[in-house]
Design a protein around this motif. Structure first.
Motif, PDB file in Angstrom:
ATOM      1  N   HIS A  46     -20.017  21.500  17.529  1.00  0.00           N
ATOM      2  CA  HIS A  46     -20.138  21.325  16.144  1.00  0.00           C
ATOM      3  C   HIS A  46     -20.171  22.155  15.552  1.00  0.00           C
ATOM      4  O   HIS A  46     -19.797  21.945  14.270  1.00  0.00           O
ATOM      5  CB  HIS A  46     -21.000  20.801  16.734  1.00  0.00           C
ATOM      6  N   LEU A  47     -20.392  23.701  15.393  1.00  0.00           N
ATOM      7  CA  LEU A  47     -20.677  24.455  14.984  1.00  0.00           C
ATOM      8  C   LEU A  47     -19.042  25.126  14.531  1.00  0.00           C
ATOM      9  O   LEU A  47     -18.587  25.436  12.942  1.00  0.00           O
ATOM     10  CB  LEU A  47     -21.306  26.122  14.911  1.00  0.00           C
ATOM     11  N   THR A  48     -18.414  25.022  15.346  1.00  0.00           N
ATOM     12  CA  THR A  48     -16.696  25.406  15.085  1.00  0.00           C
ATOM     13  C   THR A  48     -16.540  24.772  13.561  1.00  0.00           C
ATOM     14  O   THR A  48     -15.805  25.138  13.219  1.00  0.00           O
ATOM     15  CB  THR A  48     -16.038  25.887  16.915  1.00  0.00           C
ATOM     16  N   LYS A  49     -16.119  23.489  14.483  1.00  0.00           N
ATOM     17  CA  LYS A  49     -16.143  22.667  12.836  1.00  0.00           C
ATOM     18  C   LYS A  49     -16.491  22.448  12.538  1.00  0.00           C
ATOM     19  O   LYS A  49     -15.653  22.349  11.125  1.00  0.00           O
ATOM     20  CB  LYS A  49     -15.876  21.274  13.732  1.00  0.00           C
ATOM     21  N   GLU A  50     -18.058  22.409  11.750  1.00  0.00           N
ATOM     22  CA  GLU A  50     -18.650  23.166  10.250  1.00  0.00           C
ATOM     23  C   GLU A  50     -17.424  24.535   9.893  1.00  0.00           C
ATOM     24  O   GLU A  50     -17.721  24.507   8.672  1.00  0.00           O
ATOM     25  CB  GLU A  50     -19.867  23.186  10.453  1.00  0.00           C
ATOM     26  N   MET A  51     -17.753  25.332  10.888  1.00  0.00           N
ATOM     27  CA  MET A  51     -17.143  26.783  10.239  1.00  0.00           C
ATOM     28  C   MET A  51     -15.116  26.850  10.024  1.00  0.00           C
ATOM     29  O   MET A  51     -15.300  26.933   8.670  1.00  0.00           O
ATOM     30  CB  MET A  51     -17.390  28.249  11.233  1.00  0.00           C
ATOM     31  N   MET A  52     -14.708  25.841  10.245  1.00  0.00           N
ATOM     32  CA  MET A  52     -13.403  25.824   9.726  1.00  0.00           C
ATOM     33  C   MET A  52     -13.681  24.862   8.943  1.00  0.00           C
ATOM     34  O   MET A  52     -12.691  24.852   8.122  1.00  0.00           O
ATOM     35  CB  MET A  52     -12.569  24.901  11.195  1.00  0.00           C
ATOM     36  N   LYS A  53     -14.465  23.347   8.731  1.00  0.00           N
ATOM     37  CA  LYS A  53     -14.629  22.669   7.756  1.00  0.00           C
ATOM     38  C   LYS A  53     -14.636  23.977   6.536  1.00  0.00           C
ATOM     39  O   LYS A  53     -14.045  23.887   5.357  1.00  0.00           O
ATOM     40  CB  LYS A  53     -15.526  21.647   7.560  1.00  0.00           C
ATOM     41  N   GLN A  54     -15.537  24.602   6.605  1.00  0.00           N
ATOM     42  CA  GLN A  54     -15.402  25.411   5.409  1.00  0.00           C
ATOM     43  C   GLN A  54     -14.858  26.866   4.660  1.00  0.00           C
ATOM     44  O   GLN A  54     -15.401  27.244   4.090  1.00  0.00           O
ATOM     45  CB  GLN A  54     -17.453  26.191   5.585  1.00  0.00           C
ATOM     46  N   THR A  55     -14.060  27.313   5.737  1.00  0.00           N
ATOM     47  CA  THR A  55     -13.512  28.127   5.685  1.00  0.00           C
ATOM     48  C   THR A  55     -12.130  27.854   4.861  1.00  0.00           C
ATOM     49  O   THR A  55     -11.588  26.676   5.720  1.00  0.00           O
ATOM     50  CB  THR A  55     -12.858  28.269   7.070  1.00  0.00           C
ATOM     51  N   GLU A  56     -11.466  28.821   3.817  1.00  0.00           N
ATOM     52  CA  GLU A  56     -10.867  28.805   3.235  1.00  0.00           C
ATOM     53  C   GLU A  56      -9.512  29.393   3.526  1.00  0.00           C
ATOM     54  O   GLU A  56      -8.956  29.851   4.333  1.00  0.00           O
ATOM     55  CB  GLU A  56     -10.523  29.219   1.970  1.00  0.00           C
ATOM     56  N   TYR A  63      -5.570  29.737   8.441  1.00  0.00           N
ATOM     57  CA  TYR A  63      -6.672  30.297   8.459  1.00  0.00           C
ATOM     58  C   TYR A  63      -6.475  32.227   8.263  1.00  0.00           C
ATOM     59  O   TYR A  63      -5.371  32.772   8.829  1.00  0.00           O
ATOM     60  CB  TYR A  63      -7.400  30.160   9.532  1.00  0.00           C
TER      61      TYR A  63
END
Length: 84
Positions: A46-56, A63
Motif C-alpha cells: 500500500h505504501l509503495t502504491k501511494e509513493m508511486m502516485k505521488q512521484t512525478e 520515474y
C-alpha cells in the motif's frame, strides 16, 4: 498410535506432555509469524502504491530512478569522484 505407544512405553507420560507443549508452542509461533508477515507485506504494498502516485514522471513517462545515467544525484557526477 504406534508412535504414541512407544513414547509412553519408553520415556513415560512426562516426556510426552513436554513434547506436546513444545509442538503446540512451535505451531503458535509459526502461525503468528505468518500472519504478521502477510500484514506487513500488505502495508508495504500500500505504501509503495501511494509513493508511486505521488512521484512525478518526466515527459517520457519514466520515474527518475529508471534512467541508467540520470546524473540526478551527487554520487552520479564524475566531477565529484575524480582521482588525484
Amino acid at each position: 498410535m504406534i508412535v504414541l505407544a512407544s513414547l509412553f512405553a519408553r520415556t513415560g507420560v512426562q516426556f510426552f506432555i513436554r513434547c506436546s507443549i513444545y509442538v503446540a508452542l512451535l505451531a503458535l509461533v509459526i502461525i503468528v509469524r505468518l500472519v504478521h508477515r502477510r500484514s506487513t507485506r500488505k502495508k508495504l504494498d500500500h505504501l509503495t502504491k501511494e509513493m508511486m502516485k505521488q512521484t512525478e514522471k518526466d515527459d517520457q513517462g519514466k520515474y527518475p530512478w529508471e534512467y541508467e545515467d540520470s546524473k540526478a544525484h551527487s554520487w552520479d557526477n564524475e566531477e565529484t569522484h575524480t582521482r588525484r
